[in-house]
Design an enzyme around this catalytic site. Structure first.
Site, PDB file in Angstrom:
ATOM      1  N   ARG A  35       0.826  -1.217   0.000  1.00 37.88           N
ATOM      2  CA  ARG A  35       0.000   0.000   0.000  1.00 37.88           C
ATOM      3  C   ARG A  35       0.861   1.268   0.000  1.00 37.88           C
ATOM      4  O   ARG A  35       0.448   2.302  -0.531  1.00 37.88           O
ATOM      5  CB  ARG A  35      -0.930   0.003   1.209  1.00 37.88           C
ATOM      6  CG  ARG A  35      -2.052  -0.996   1.030  1.00 37.88           C
ATOM      7  CD  ARG A  35      -2.932  -1.032   2.238  1.00 37.88           C
ATOM      8  NE  ARG A  35      -4.119  -1.813   1.975  1.00 37.88           N
ATOM      9  CZ  ARG A  35      -4.841  -2.385   2.918  1.00 37.88           C
ATOM     10  NH1 ARG A  35      -4.507  -2.264   4.179  1.00 37.88           N
ATOM     11  NH2 ARG A  35      -5.913  -3.069   2.610  1.00 37.88           N
ATOM     12  N   LYS A 198     -17.638 -16.385   2.397  1.00 39.10           N
ATOM     13  CA  LYS A 198     -19.103 -16.301   2.381  1.00 39.10           C
ATOM     14  C   LYS A 198     -19.667 -15.886   1.036  1.00 39.10           C
ATOM     15  O   LYS A 198     -19.201 -14.924   0.433  1.00 39.10           O
ATOM     16  CB  LYS A 198     -19.551 -15.262   3.407  1.00 39.10           C
ATOM     17  CG  LYS A 198     -19.333 -15.669   4.829  1.00 39.10           C
ATOM     18  CD  LYS A 198     -19.896 -14.556   5.657  1.00 39.10           C
ATOM     19  CE  LYS A 198     -19.686 -14.729   7.119  1.00 39.10           C
ATOM     20  NZ  LYS A 198     -19.932 -13.436   7.783  1.00 39.10           N
TER      21      LYS A 198
HETATM   22  P1  AMP Z   1     -13.129 -13.533   2.116  1.00 41.27           P
HETATM   23  O1  AMP Z   1     -12.615 -12.503   3.068  1.00 41.27           O
HETATM   24  O2  AMP Z   1     -14.593 -13.731   2.141  1.00 41.27           O
HETATM   25  O3  AMP Z   1     -12.558 -13.352   0.715  1.00 41.27           O
HETATM   26  O4  AMP Z   1     -12.579 -14.909   2.655  1.00 41.27           O
HETATM   27  C1  AMP Z   1     -11.220 -15.179   2.746  1.00 41.27           C
HETATM   28  C2  AMP Z   1     -11.017 -16.243   3.744  1.00 41.27           C
HETATM   29  O5  AMP Z   1     -11.740 -17.388   3.378  1.00 41.27           O
HETATM   30  C3  AMP Z   1      -9.574 -16.674   3.875  1.00 41.27           C
HETATM   31  O6  AMP Z   1      -9.099 -16.296   5.142  1.00 41.27           O
HETATM   32  C4  AMP Z   1      -9.625 -18.186   3.742  1.00 41.27           C
HETATM   33  O7  AMP Z   1      -8.859 -18.856   4.716  1.00 41.27           O
HETATM   34  C5  AMP Z   1     -11.087 -18.483   3.940  1.00 41.27           C
HETATM   35  N1  AMP Z   1     -11.483 -19.719   3.277  1.00 41.27           N
HETATM   36  C6  AMP Z   1     -11.296 -20.077   2.015  1.00 41.27           C
HETATM   37  N2  AMP Z   1     -11.753 -21.316   1.788  1.00 41.27           N
HETATM   38  C7  AMP Z   1     -12.248 -21.769   2.944  1.00 41.27           C
HETATM   39  C8  AMP Z   1     -12.850 -22.987   3.363  1.00 41.27           C
HETATM   40  N3  AMP Z   1     -13.024 -23.989   2.502  1.00 41.27           N
HETATM   41  N4  AMP Z   1     -13.233 -23.093   4.641  1.00 41.27           N
HETATM   42  C9  AMP Z   1     -13.049 -22.085   5.504  1.00 41.27           C
HETATM   43  N5  AMP Z   1     -12.490 -20.901   5.173  1.00 41.27           N
HETATM   44  C10 AMP Z   1     -12.083 -20.751   3.917  1.00 41.27           C
END
Ligand code: AMP
Length: 396
Positions: A35, A198
């Protein structure tokens, strides 16, 4: 677009909102300076013009005013090194000392202000606070894309005090241009890769992209909501039970619109959310009780990689698995490699900020893709079609 290229800053004091919200280790060393390096071209252009630069930013989420841990003074040594010059510091972002130091700045000099979020007024978008900040400069530059979706004092409210002297810095200009390129002039095949935890966080963007993409790849934690909706067993995998209908709706919409939807075929599963867990692979929808899916499996990697490598435009937002743990980074790394391969063949690849940017940086591939966004939430909101307060404030 009103960018800093439209002004010669000679003799001007530019008040620049940057995003220096960088991660620090326990000894206050910066562990990822992306950044800061992103903002250097804007700072240097103004200094080279003969202007002086007053930098303001937030760092972390301080709750109760000044906190050593969140002081921007920790950034000074590295920033000075990158700029090759002294960086002065005001340990209060408003008040007499800041006014004096800003007033005494000469052309070519740089002053950094203490963390804006030491004042609650910053996040509240307080007008008086914004006016106090505005007194420090005679031109306002916003180069903090990462906070452009917030109507904070320094990101949006302050712009009203510079009706004829407000500009986008180079980071903002590049972010907006690249997002527009993806949304409005994507070469085909256009593939969106969505992952992360999510589906609810990304549903608006997914729906919008269904009108634009040829291929939609869904991986990461959000894929288990689709597997569950399809009637499969997912063990203890991440799931949003209130979004099962939504998942089915996305599947139907993709079909109706002729979008190729790719969901995982198999998964790396674990008996605990830990790098020390026992692991195995399981077909999608057939994860046994007590196990959870933490990465896409080898069959899926093959299919996803092929689609990505043959794309001409790629938007990637969200990792394919829990890439923070060694055992579950294979899928995310394979997709990153496929994005790099496509980019080498001439594709335009945009990596959404946040965790996808962190993953690409972890694999040392940041320079091998077309553009890594500095904004997570801001990029999502911009692409969803929302007007970002930080952008609006400069444009109006
Ligand atoms: P986001 O902030 O929604 O883009 O999510 C990112 C996070 O999702 C990362 O910290 C990953 O570790 C987590 N993540 C990705 N795949 C999985 C999974 N299969 N189960 C749990 N967490 C996950």
């Amino acid at each position: 677009m009103k960018t800093i290229d439209q002004l010669n800053f000679s003799g001007k004091k530019a008040l620049i909102r940057v995003d220096f919200n960088v991660p620090l280790d326990e000894n206050y060393n910066i562990t990822d300076d992306n950044r800061i390096t992103a903002a250097l071209p804007t700072i240097k252009k103004i200094l080279n013009d003969g202007g002086s630069v007053i930098l303001m930013s937030h760092l972390g989420r301080p709750k109760d005013g000044p906190t050593e841990k969140y002081s921007l003074k920790h950034v000074i040594p590295h920033l000075s090194k990158l700029l090759g010059q002294e960086v002065k510091f005001a340990d209060d972002c408003i008040g007499e000392d800041a006014v004096k130091k800003a007033g005494e700045l000469k052309g070519g000099e740089v002053l950094l202000l203490e963390n804006l979020r030491f004042y609650k007024e910053e996040e509240k978008g307080d007008k008086d606070f914004a006016q106090k900040l505005a007194r420090l400069g005679d031109v306002y530059v916003n180069d903090a894309f990462g906070t452009a979706h917030r109507a904070h004092a320094s990101t949006a409210i302050i712009a009203q005090f510079f009706p004829d002297a407000k500009y986008f810095g180079y980071v903002m200009a590049a972010e907006l241009a690249n997002a527009e390129k993806i949304l409005n002039s994507a070469a085909k095949p256009f593939t969106a890769i969505m992952g992360g935890s999510k589906v609810s966080d990304k549903i608006l963007l997914i729906e919008k992209l269904l009108d634009k993409v040829d291929n939609l790849i869904i991986g990461g934690g959000m894929a288990y909501t689709f597997a569950k909706a399809d009637g499969g067993t997912i063990g203890t995998s991440l799931v949003e039970l209130d979004k099962l209908d939504l998942a089915l709706e996305i599947v139907k919409k993709a079909k109706d619109k002729g979008v190729n939807l790719y969901l995982p075929l198999d998964n790396v599963i674990a008996d605990a959310f830990s790098n020390d867990a026992n692991t195995n692979t399981a077909k999608t929808g057939q994860i046994p009780d007590g196990w959870m899916g933490l990465d896409i499996g080898p069959e899926t990697v093959k299919v996803f990689s092929k689609v990505v490598a043959e794309s001409k435009t790629i938007l990637w937002n969200g990792p394919m698995g829990v890439f923070e743990m060694e055992k579950f980074l294979v899928g995310t790394k394979a997709i990153a490699d496929a994005v790099v391969e496509a980019t080498k063949k001439g594709a335009f690849s945009l990596i959404g900020g946040g965790d996808s940017a962190a993953a690409v940086s972890k694999f040392n591939l940041t320079d091998e893709v077309s553009y890594v966004s500095t904004g997570g939430g801001a990029l999502l909101e911009y692409m969803e079609g929302k007007e970002l307060p930080g952008v609006k404030a400069i444009n109006e």
